[in-house]
Design a protein around this motif. Structure first.
Motif, PDB file in Angstrom:
ATOM      1  N   GLY A 131       0.797  -1.217   0.000  1.00  0.00           N
ATOM      2  CA  GLY A 131       0.000   0.000   0.000  1.00  0.00           C
ATOM      3  C   GLY A 131       0.827   1.264   0.000  1.00  0.00           C
ATOM      4  N   GLU A 132       0.185   2.365  -0.341  1.00  0.00           N
ATOM      5  CA  GLU A 132       0.869   3.654  -0.453  1.00  0.00           C
ATOM      6  C   GLU A 132       1.426   4.145   0.876  1.00  0.00           C
ATOM      7  N   VAL A 133       0.777   3.761   1.975  1.00  0.00           N
ATOM      8  CA  VAL A 133       1.234   4.222   3.289  1.00  0.00           C
ATOM      9  C   VAL A 133       2.652   3.727   3.568  1.00  0.00           C
ATOM     10  N   THR A 134       2.961   2.527   3.087  1.00  0.00           N
ATOM     11  CA  THR A 134       4.321   1.984   3.248  1.00  0.00           C
ATOM     12  C   THR A 134       5.230   2.429   2.113  1.00  0.00           C
ATOM     13  N   PRO A 175       6.373   6.743   1.643  1.00  0.00           N
ATOM     14  CA  PRO A 175       7.420   7.247   2.549  1.00  0.00           C
ATOM     15  C   PRO A 175       8.772   6.586   2.309  1.00  0.00           C
TER      16      PRO A 175
END
Length: 376
Positions: free
Chosen positions: A42-45, A48
């Motif tokens: 996912g983008e959250v991982t 960043p």
């Protein structure tokens, strides 16, 4: 330099090919390893991680005098003037050292491989920035793709142009590494899009080289096997490089270091975690096999490297398999995030074997009572 207009790349590149003042550049191609799996989280991982990778790349470039040509989602292309080949190599080293430090501190789980080449790419300007295309850019990407995670590969042109006396790494400085010890011997590998084998050197910024990705290990066409064989033959005449047996005297898991005492020696040998093969630590009293090095200038203790648990199998991959010979060389690796790489001389297996086959290597005592290796 040619300038691109919308939908005019054909004319742009055609014109650029006719230019006679194409300047030689050192191209650095860095690519995150395992980006597909990372994106699946996912983008959250993912975002960043990429952002921090970009920061690391940018800082390395700012310290070495190059510039970022472009970011590629999960990679980056850097450019240096042709008189800054050593600086380009140092930038690659800084990137790897920074990522290793972040992994060690559990701040970022990100690895990359890096290819460095020197050539005369086609330069063009788009949106006010200079970009490059051409064989040297493609080659940097291919070398990057063939190298193992954490590795830095530089083509022969780059190493020839670089003042290797200016190449530095933290580990190299701590080990008082000489100029020639910052790179492997010349090797060559077949790469997609290049008809002839490509000559390259791996830059040894850590304790050992990281080697070739499993997917291309069978494509290696020249690992200087004759030189490796000669070195192995010389081992019997060089007592300091024979396999030795010893016992672990102490080990500090927090510091990732300890001491081993070889049988028949009075002084302890220093061991770092990165010099272990197949394990992450050494319990006190454990019997081990290792290769010995003399103490570095100004250091009290000799060292033990390529340390393996005695009589315990370790997985490895056949890397050199000379025709008509009764031996092979097996590349072993440890289980750390930054794997140790090393070639081990072994008797040829009874079954048919080839480069890339997985085998077990076991430290033993042979019939003459000397430490040796056998294939399990």
């Amino acid at each position: 330099m040619s300038t691109a207009h919308q939908s005019d790349y054909f004319t742009l590149f055609r014109t650029a090919l006719d230019e006679n003042d194409r300047r030689s550049k050192v191209i650095v191609f860095a690519d995150i390893v395992g980006s597909t799996d990372m994106k699946a989280k996912g983008e959250v991982t993912w975002l960043p991680t990429v952002g921090k990778f970009y920061d690391v790349v940018g800082e390395a470039v700012s310290q070495t005098g190059g510039r970022v040509v472009k970011y590629l989602g999960d990679g980056a292309v850097l450019a240096f003037d042709d008189d800054k080949a050593a600086e380009a190599i140092n930038a690659a080293i800084l990137i790897q050292e920074s990522l290793e430090e972040l992994r060690h501190d559990n701040k970022l789980q990100c690895q990359c491989s890096i290819g460095v080449t020197t050539g005369r790419p086609v330069s063009f300007e788009i949106a006010g920035a200079t970009d490059f295309v051409g064989e040297s850019v493609d080659l940097a990407a291919r070398l990057c793709g063939a190298a193992n995670p954490n590795a830095v590969w530089a083509d022969a042109n780059t190493v020839s142009a670089a003042n290797m006396a200016r190449v530095r790494s933290r580990v190299g400085a701590a080990m008082r590494r000489g100029v020639a010890e910052y790179r492997t011997g010349e090797e060559s590998v077949r790469l997609k899009g290049f008809s002839d084998p490509v000559k390259y050197h791996e830059i040894i910024w850590s304790t050992t080289p990281f080697g070739v990705r499993n997917s291309v290990v069978t494509q290696i066409v020249n690992r200087e096997s004759d030189k490796v064989v000669a070195e192995a033959a010389n081992t019997s005449r060089d007592r300091s490089r024979e396999w030795q047996l010893g016992t672990v005297v102490s080990w500090s898991g927090d510091r990732g270091m300890g001491f081993v005492r070889a049988d028949g020696e009075k002084e302890d040998r220093f061991v770092l975690k990165h010099w272990l093969v197949g394990v992450d630590e050494l319990p006190r009293g454990q019997r081990v096999a290792f290769l010995g090095n003399t103490a570095a200038p100004g250091k009290k203790n000799a060292t033990a490297v390529r340390v393996m648990i005695f009589d315990q199998p370790t997985q490895g991959q056949i890397a050199v398999c000379p025709d008509g010979r009764d031996y092979v060389f097996v590349e072993v690796r440890d289980s750390n995030r930054t794997p140790n790489r090393g070639l081990i001389f072994c008797p040829r297996p009874a079954t048919e074997s080839k480069i890339g086959d997985w085998v077990s290597v076991v430290p033993i005592v042979d019939a003459s009572g000397r430490p040796a290796m056998r294939l399990g």
